[in-house]
Design an enzyme around this catalytic site. Structure first.
Site, PDB file in Angstrom:
ATOM      1  CB  SER A 142      -1.105   0.243   0.844  1.00 49.14           C
ATOM      2  OG  SER A 142      -1.534   1.657   1.640  1.00 49.14           O
ATOM      3  CE1 TYR A 155      -3.905  -1.956   5.593  1.00 44.70           C
ATOM      4  CE2 TYR A 155      -3.439  -0.098   4.652  1.00 44.70           C
ATOM      5  CZ  TYR A 155      -3.775  -0.781   4.119  1.00 44.70           C
ATOM      6  OH  TYR A 155      -3.935  -1.356   2.695  1.00 44.70           O
TER       7      TYR A 155
HETATM    8  N1  LIG Z   1      -8.724  -0.265  -1.166  1.00 46.20           N
HETATM    9  C1  LIG Z   1      -7.571   1.110  -0.906  1.00 46.20           C
HETATM   10  O1  LIG Z   1      -7.672   1.969  -1.319  1.00 46.20           O
HETATM   11  C2  LIG Z   1      -6.536   0.291  -0.577  1.00 46.20           C
HETATM   12  C3  LIG Z   1      -4.971   0.531  -1.191  1.00 46.20           C
HETATM   13  C4  LIG Z   1      -3.950   0.286  -1.061  1.00 46.20           C
HETATM   14  C5  LIG Z   1      -3.588  -0.876  -0.619  1.00 46.20           C
HETATM   15  N2  LIG Z   1      -5.441  -1.842  -0.494  1.00 46.20           N
HETATM   16  C6  LIG Z   1      -4.827  -3.310  -0.615  1.00 46.20           C
HETATM   17  O2  LIG Z   1      -5.346  -3.967  -1.686  1.00 46.20           O
HETATM   18  C7  LIG Z   1      -5.812  -5.151  -0.637  1.00 46.20           C
HETATM   19  C8  LIG Z   1      -7.754  -5.533  -0.942  1.00 46.20           C
HETATM   20  O3  LIG Z   1      -8.389  -4.473  -0.141  1.00 46.20           O
HETATM   21  P1  LIG Z   1      -9.206  -3.732  -0.956  1.00 46.20           P
HETATM   22  O4  LIG Z   1      -9.861  -2.619  -1.231  1.00 46.20           O
HETATM   23  O5  LIG Z   1     -10.209  -4.771  -2.402  1.00 46.20           O
HETATM   24  O6  LIG Z   1     -11.379  -3.960   1.063  1.00 46.20           O
HETATM   25  P2  LIG Z   1     -11.971  -4.919   0.340  1.00 46.20           P
HETATM   26  O7  LIG Z   1     -12.714  -5.050  -1.043  1.00 46.20           O
HETATM   27  O8  LIG Z   1     -12.603  -4.585   1.686  1.00 46.20           O
HETATM   28  O9  LIG Z   1     -11.595  -6.966  -0.047  1.00 46.20           O
HETATM   29  C9  LIG Z   1     -10.864  -7.209   1.277  1.00 46.20           C
HETATM   30  C10 LIG Z   1     -10.517  -8.821   0.553  1.00 46.20           C
HETATM   31  O10 LIG Z   1      -9.930  -9.493   1.552  1.00 46.20           O
HETATM   32  C11 LIG Z   1     -10.779 -10.971   2.612  1.00 46.20           C
HETATM   33  N3  LIG Z   1     -10.253 -10.410   3.799  1.00 46.20           N
HETATM   34  C12 LIG Z   1     -10.161  -9.648   4.266  1.00 46.20           C
HETATM   35  N4  LIG Z   1      -9.763 -10.135   5.792  1.00 46.20           N
HETATM   36  C13 LIG Z   1      -9.668 -11.957   5.328  1.00 46.20           C
HETATM   37  C14 LIG Z   1      -8.988 -12.661   5.634  1.00 46.20           C
HETATM   38  N5  LIG Z   1      -8.291 -13.130   7.531  1.00 46.20           N
HETATM   39  N6  LIG Z   1      -8.535 -13.533   5.240  1.00 46.20           N
HETATM   40  C15 LIG Z   1      -8.881 -14.203   4.090  1.00 46.20           C
HETATM   41  N7  LIG Z   1      -9.636 -13.088   3.674  1.00 46.20           N
HETATM   42  C16 LIG Z   1      -9.654 -11.945   3.811  1.00 46.20           C
HETATM   43  C17 LIG Z   1     -12.147 -10.055   1.950  1.00 46.20           C
HETATM   44  O11 LIG Z   1     -12.730 -11.740   1.735  1.00 46.20           O
HETATM   45  P3  LIG Z   1     -13.398 -11.720   4.222  1.00 46.20           P
HETATM   46  O12 LIG Z   1     -13.563 -10.337   4.142  1.00 46.20           O
HETATM   47  O13 LIG Z   1     -15.000 -12.467   3.238  1.00 46.20           O
HETATM   48  O14 LIG Z   1     -12.525 -12.658   4.036  1.00 46.20           O
HETATM   49  C18 LIG Z   1     -11.632  -9.367   0.635  1.00 46.20           C
HETATM   50  O15 LIG Z   1     -11.781 -10.042  -0.119  1.00 46.20           O
HETATM   51  C19 LIG Z   1      -6.158  -4.990   0.653  1.00 46.20           C
HETATM   52  O16 LIG Z   1      -5.037  -5.731   1.221  1.00 46.20           O
HETATM   53  C20 LIG Z   1      -5.490  -3.715   0.790  1.00 46.20           C
HETATM   54  O17 LIG Z   1      -4.731  -3.507   2.536  1.00 46.20           O
HETATM   55  C21 LIG Z   1      -6.335  -0.815  -0.667  1.00 46.20           C
END
Ligand SMILES: NC(=O)c1ccc[n+]([C@@H]2O[C@H](COP(=O)([O-])OP(=O)(O)OC[C@H]3O[C@@H](n4cnc5c(N)ncnc54)[C@H](OP(=O)(O)O)[C@@H]3O)[C@@H](O)[C@H]2O)c1
Length: 260
Positions: A142, A155
């Site tokens: 991130s 985080y």
């Molecule tokens: N959105 C942003 O702005 C952003 C920016 C930088 C990095 N990221 C990173 O991108 C990744 C995806 O995030 P997103 O924004 O797409 O969020 P999201 O829509 O909330 O998706 C997160 C995914 O991770 C799964 N997950 C969470 N905890 C888990 C666990 N303990 N075991 C297995 N699966 C798990 C969730 O499913 P369940 O809850 O069903 O397990 C969901 O499928 C993350 O690592 C996040 O830190 C996001």
């Protein structure tokens, strides 16, 4: 097609960035194994893949749990024979509080999901990748790993830790045919994690969600957030042969926010 007959495992593949990566990889010929805790979401993504003629498999897993990780790689291998590409994407933001208010249990959980989960899955897929002399691992880190935003110390620490893991595993794996890289997305405003975070931040700051987001996006060169599809495009590049000389790197996909 860039990933013809590649077998890929994408954690957090049920929604958001992970879903976008799964669909893009499948469109490029990959079989995709999507893992997360919410069965309905991963099953729906696996169905989206099979509906367009691809090969998809949903495996329920909490990546913080060693047994779940073992089961995930076992299921992927028994269905498709091997794992060529692992994308460690699963995650949640965790507590939105100053460090002194964060409990050790809250801290441990965030580190366990992002950093320990990536480590657990990496150690499970590497031996067979080494045997075949090929493979790619992509860690979704991130902008938070490289910036200084208040109220997300576990985080940011977990995401920075993933960059260390990326470099060290890249060093160990480079001459065994395996590449290891990381992506650092900026704000992907469409996802649940991003929306939930925006809500809490606005509340804490005493401003509207719209103003909170506008203020943040204004600090980015392009003045906008990124889409999940833009992150997936970068993931596709790094996991494909187009990136055959790239390993141990972290690629910022943030519209111009971090510059190292
Ligand atoms: N959105 C942003 O702005 C952003 C920016 C930088 C990095 N990221 C990173 O991108 C990744 C995806 O995030 P997103 O924004 O797409 O969020 P999201 O829509 O909330 O998706 C997160 C995914 O991770 C799964 N997950 C969470 N905890 C888990 C666990 N303990 N075991 C297995 N699966 C798990 C969730 O499913 P369940 O809850 O069903 O397990 C969901 O499928 C993350 O690592 C996040 O830190 C996001």
């Amino acid at each position: 097609m860039l990933l013809e007959s590649k077998i890929t495992v994408i954690t957090g593949g049920g929604r958001g960035i992970g879903r976008a990566i799964a669909l893009k990889f499948a469109a490029e010929g990959a079989a995709v194994v999507v893992a997360a805790r919410t069965k309905t979401e991963i099953e729906s993504v696996a169905k989206e893949v099979s509906d367009v003629g691809g090969r998809g498999l949903a495996v329920a897993a909490d990546v913080a749990d060693e047994n779940h990780c073992e089961n995930l790689i076992r299921a992927a291998t028994s269905e498709f024979g091997r794992v060529d590409i692992l994308v460690n994407n699963a995650g949640h933001y965790g507590p939105v509080k100053p460090v002194e208010e964060i409990s050790p249990a809250e801290w441990d959980r965030v580190i366990a999901v992002h950093l320990r989960g990536a480590y657990l899955l990496t150690r499970l897929v590497l031996p067979a990748m080494y045997t075949r002399g090929t493979g790619a691992i992509l860690n979704i880190s991130s902008l938070s790993a490289k910036s200084a935003f208040a109220w997300g110390s576990p985080y940011a620490s977990a995401k920075a830790g993933m960059l260390g893991l990326t470099r060290v595993v890249a060093a160990e794996a480079a001459r065994k045919g395996v590449r290891v890289n990381a992506l650092c997305p900026g704000p992907v405003t469409e996802t649940r994690m991003s929306k939930d975070l925006g809500h809490v931040l606005a509340e804490r700051l005493g401003v509207s969600e719209e103003d909170q987001l506008k203020g943040f996006l204004n600090t980015i060169l392009q003045g906008r957030g990124q889409t999940a599809d833009e992150i997936a495009a970068a993931a596709l590049f790094l996991c494909s042969e187009h990136a055959s000389a790239i390993t141990g790197q972290s690629l910022n996909v943030d519209g111009g926010a971090a510059f190292y």
